[in-house]
Design a protein around this motif. Sequence first.
Motif, PDB file in Angstrom:
ATOM      1  N   THR A  96       1.224  -1.162   0.209  1.00  0.00           N
ATOM      2  CA  THR A  96       0.242  -0.038   0.135  1.00  0.00           C
ATOM      3  C   THR A  96       0.714   0.757  -0.003  1.00  0.00           C
ATOM      4  OG1 THR A  96       0.056  -0.297   2.491  1.00  0.00           O
ATOM      5  CG2 THR A  96      -2.733  -0.448   1.236  1.00  0.00           C
ATOM      6  N   VAL A 119       0.571   4.174  -1.295  1.00  0.00           N
ATOM      7  CA  VAL A 119      -0.465   5.429  -0.582  1.00  0.00           C
ATOM      8  C   VAL A 119      -0.294   5.777   0.959  1.00  0.00           C
ATOM      9  CG1 VAL A 119      -2.235   5.463  -2.721  1.00  0.00           C
ATOM     10  CG2 VAL A 119      -2.787   4.494  -0.008  1.00  0.00           C
ATOM     11  N   ASN A 120      -0.593   4.624   1.590  1.00  0.00           N
ATOM     12  CA  ASN A 120       0.101   4.403   3.291  1.00  0.00           C
ATOM     13  C   ASN A 120       0.790   5.038   3.710  1.00  0.00           C
ATOM     14  OD1 ASN A 120      -2.961   3.799   3.702  1.00  0.00           O
ATOM     15  ND2 ASN A 120      -2.651   1.514   3.932  1.00  0.00           N
ATOM     16  N   ASN A 132       3.362   6.627   2.235  1.00  0.00           N
ATOM     17  CA  ASN A 132       3.777   7.909   1.597  1.00  0.00           C
ATOM     18  C   ASN A 132       3.082   8.830   2.714  1.00  0.00           C
ATOM     19  OD1 ASN A 132       4.861   7.154  -0.790  1.00  0.00           O
ATOM     20  ND2 ASN A 132       3.985   7.174  -1.946  1.00  0.00           N
ATOM     21  N   GLN A 166       5.308   2.447  -7.756  1.00  0.00           N
ATOM     22  CA  GLN A 166       5.334   2.940  -7.274  1.00  0.00           C
ATOM     23  C   GLN A 166       5.964   2.932  -5.752  1.00  0.00           C
ATOM     24  OE1 GLN A 166       0.565   4.099  -5.622  1.00  0.00           O
ATOM     25  NE2 GLN A 166       0.417   2.205  -7.222  1.00  0.00           N
ATOM     26  N   ASP A 225      -8.126   5.695  -2.547  1.00  0.00           N
ATOM     27  CA  ASP A 225      -6.982   4.895  -2.817  1.00  0.00           C
ATOM     28  C   ASP A 225      -6.371   4.074  -2.788  1.00  0.00           C
ATOM     29  OD1 ASP A 225      -6.394   8.401  -3.239  1.00  0.00           O
ATOM     30  OD2 ASP A 225      -5.468   9.011  -1.191  1.00  0.00           O
ATOM     31  N   GLU A 240      -3.311   2.205  -6.555  1.00  0.00           N
ATOM     32  CA  GLU A 240      -3.374   3.460  -7.341  1.00  0.00           C
ATOM     33  C   GLU A 240      -3.923   4.080  -6.384  1.00  0.00           C
ATOM     34  OE1 GLU A 240      -3.598   3.326 -11.354  1.00  0.00           O
ATOM     35  OE2 GLU A 240      -4.817   1.209 -10.581  1.00  0.00           O
ATOM     36  N   PRO A 241      -3.252   5.256  -6.230  1.00  0.00           N
ATOM     37  CA  PRO A 241      -3.787   6.711  -6.041  1.00  0.00           C
ATOM     38  C   PRO A 241      -4.368   7.035  -6.538  1.00  0.00           C
ATOM     39  CG  PRO A 241      -1.729   6.948  -6.378  1.00  0.00           C
ATOM     40  CD  PRO A 241      -1.842   5.889  -6.772  1.00  0.00           C
ATOM     41  N   SER A 252      -6.537  12.220  -6.125  1.00  0.00           N
ATOM     42  CA  SER A 252      -5.462  12.690  -4.605  1.00  0.00           C
ATOM     43  C   SER A 252      -4.708  13.468  -4.990  1.00  0.00           C
ATOM     44  CB  SER A 252      -5.192  11.434  -4.450  1.00  0.00           C
ATOM     45  OG  SER A 252      -6.901  11.531  -3.666  1.00  0.00           O
ATOM     46  N   VAL A 253      -3.749  12.864  -6.355  1.00  0.00           N
ATOM     47  CA  VAL A 253      -2.989  13.169  -6.577  1.00  0.00           C
ATOM     48  C   VAL A 253      -2.573  14.169  -7.603  1.00  0.00           C
ATOM     49  CG1 VAL A 253      -0.599  12.481  -8.901  1.00  0.00           C
ATOM     50  CG2 VAL A 253      -1.888  10.791  -7.662  1.00  0.00           C
ATOM     51  N   GLU A 267      -3.424   9.604   0.094  1.00  0.00           N
ATOM     52  CA  GLU A 267      -2.833  10.828  -0.626  1.00  0.00           C
ATOM     53  C   GLU A 267      -2.979  11.687  -0.886  1.00  0.00           C
ATOM     54  OE1 GLU A 267       0.252  11.762  -3.019  1.00  0.00           O
ATOM     55  OE2 GLU A 267       0.043  10.428  -2.276  1.00  0.00           O
ATOM     56  N   ARG A 288      -2.082  13.681   2.843  1.00  0.00           N
ATOM     57  CA  ARG A 288      -0.740  13.643   2.687  1.00  0.00           C
ATOM     58  C   ARG A 288      -1.474  14.926   1.789  1.00  0.00           C
ATOM     59  NH1 ARG A 288       3.210  13.893  -0.616  1.00  0.00           N
ATOM     60  NH2 ARG A 288       2.169  13.297  -1.868  1.00  0.00           N
TER      61      ARG A 288
END
Length: 794
Positions: free
Chosen positions: A272, A274-275, A277, A342, A641, A644-645, A649-650, A691, A694
Amino acid sequence: MKQTLQRCSLSQGCWVAVPPPPQALQKGAGAGAGLGERRCVFLKGSMTMATGGKNSEPSVPRYTNRLINEKSPYLLQHAHNPVDWYPWGQEAFDKAEKENKLIFLSVGYSTCHWCHVMEEESFKNKEIGEIMNKNFVCIKVDREERPDVDKVYMTFVQATSGGGGWPMSVWLTPDLKPFAGGTYFPPDDRVYRVGFRTVLLRIAEQWKQNKDALLESSQKIMEALLIQAEIRGQAQESPPPSEEVMATCFQQLSKSYDEEYGGFSEFPKFPTPVNLNFLFTYWALHRTTPEGARALQMALHTLKMMAYGGIHDHIGQGFHRYSTDQHWHVPHFEKMLYDQGQLAAAYTKAFQISGDEFFADVAGDILLYVSRDLSDQAGGFYSAEDADSYPTATSGEKREGAFCVWSAEEIRALLPDPVEGATEGTTLGDVFMHHYGVKEGGNVSPMKDPHKELKGKNVLIVQSSLELTAARFGLELGRLSALLRESRQRLSAARAQRPRPHLDTKMLASWNGLMISGFALAGATLAKEEYVSRAVQAASFLQRHLFDPTSGRLLRSCYRGKDNMVEQSAVPIQGFLEDYVFVIQALFDLYEASLDQGWLEWALQLQHMQDKLFWDPKGFAYFSSEAGDPSLLFRLKDDQDGAEPSANSVTVTNLLRAACYSGHMEWVEKAGRILAAFSERLLKIPVALPEMARASAAFHHTLKQVVICGDPQGEDTKDLLRCVHSVFCPNKVLMLADGDGAAFLRRQLPFLSSLERRDGKATAYLCSNFACSLPVTSPQELRTMLAPRASGAP
């Protein structure tokens, strides 16, 4: 939306939506005109292929349908089914309307294990094929080619069955509205599962007997889905406070964290990024607090346990899709490009933060795999490698993991050498088997192998540290490392003789973007020019093959064709939101690694195009697909997310970076509007959008512009750049002011003209909203400026 997944007892690690029970299928059924007996007319084809069976010779296939004209590897896999498949398109819709037939929609992808199972059991079955052809217009969709179609009908399946997955099986009215669906169906009725044959016959009967009620039911379902899927912001709504969002997200992740093995669930366990990051950013903002320290420990421990586990391919490099157990041991063996991209970035950041070479080695290991096995000679990256393969060249049946697993006997035969200096009688095989947990009878639990595909086999997993293995055999660490390296090379050579898994040679803009970011970040952080060069090669590939310079638009996909030439579909698929978002992110990352302003210029052009095609001016945020496609029932905005995010979000961070590089502050406003549109979800369950959580910190803290004034070839400039790349500072953008007044950045940002070199040396400035700090010329001073001073500092 409820997304409860139910464990499928039929396979290791299979998670599927439970199909509606028979009574649900009958509910609201409606009568209609009788169905004709017209059978499908198959296209003639001269293509030869193996029919299966041991030692079978290639032969002319019995059936060839119109999927033979497609480019997607997944659709081509079904081109010789006895089912009269259509690709998604007007020809199929017209046939359904003209003949008053229901549509059966099957969605999957070429490396999907359970897609293969359903094809073997049902779609290759002549009798089931006849039922399908007689009663339905059958449509195949590659979810990776058409994520827009997939998301619309997956929304329906998740809402009505409590879960989702692939293959996805959905029945639609002739006007494309869904009314029944699930994922994998066995061919015949089982104790707890209704069979595919039964479902087909019942639904066909419903259409004959209760058509009006069925149409009414589908209309009500659609109305409910439209309400449920809508994400809207209000004009005056403010983005949620990032401190609250970040704190809640951290608490939710902390609660689900596996203290012993890392990761955020018992099983199955997915990588994961996204987690991870999110946790890195949380640590950067709270590094002096106990919570910050815990966030970093959670991320680094998870990355280490994954790298030691069987989910990491210790012989062939790269990472498998997920682990079916809590220990990261027995994987689902397919390898996806988006995971490699990723994870390469995540391991690079782990090295940047910790300085531990272990993480740099794992990042390099992933990039080696992608360069070797997922790279097209023209520069693009392929999508995936399958989980299933033939155990031997003469096998007639594929098995999951066959390419990757080992018997103890095989390893002993490959590694018979006595080890000098070790305890008496020790062989290379003894050392290797001890270190990687190899057992004489195999190390896979029968609970994780219901089909006995892995019986007697071993999935390599690092069972003890190098220090403990060295002590066990009385070896020095350096010698042990060399012995293990030699052993891995021998196993790799032996594995190269096995039949390889299927390679999906489709090349997607979005996933290529994620992989470019992985190469660019690793290249900049690890000072590996070859990684940056590979990222440049891939970005150039995107410009040549997945971009239309006339319209300024991205294309979704291209394919490896005959003689290894890159081919495009007869009607190219236009890029979706995720294609723009991941490519733009990649181009920003590539600019920071290469300092070539051409990538920056292209990124900003694509951001303008993204705004034009996907922005929702009424409800804010971006739709996943363009307007104007009559075959799409509604336009969605992803709110999770996952592997893939999500694109929204990105794009929050992309917009903030775009504003820093262009001075267009309306992009900052757009970023705030996205956060406001997702405000309720961010405040209640930010763990679903780590994400975006963040990114909310970057929005509230304002990105810092790190400007280096200097000659790109000067050693003093390179020293400052190396310093920037060595510090994990998530809320920053890097730019080089090289004194060229005609350069793109100077034209965009007039304030750069006021920044000068101090005493003729390369000089760094830290700027916020285009107002800059005092200049510094030493890397040590720059490092101090970049590192947060206290808890909560940006």
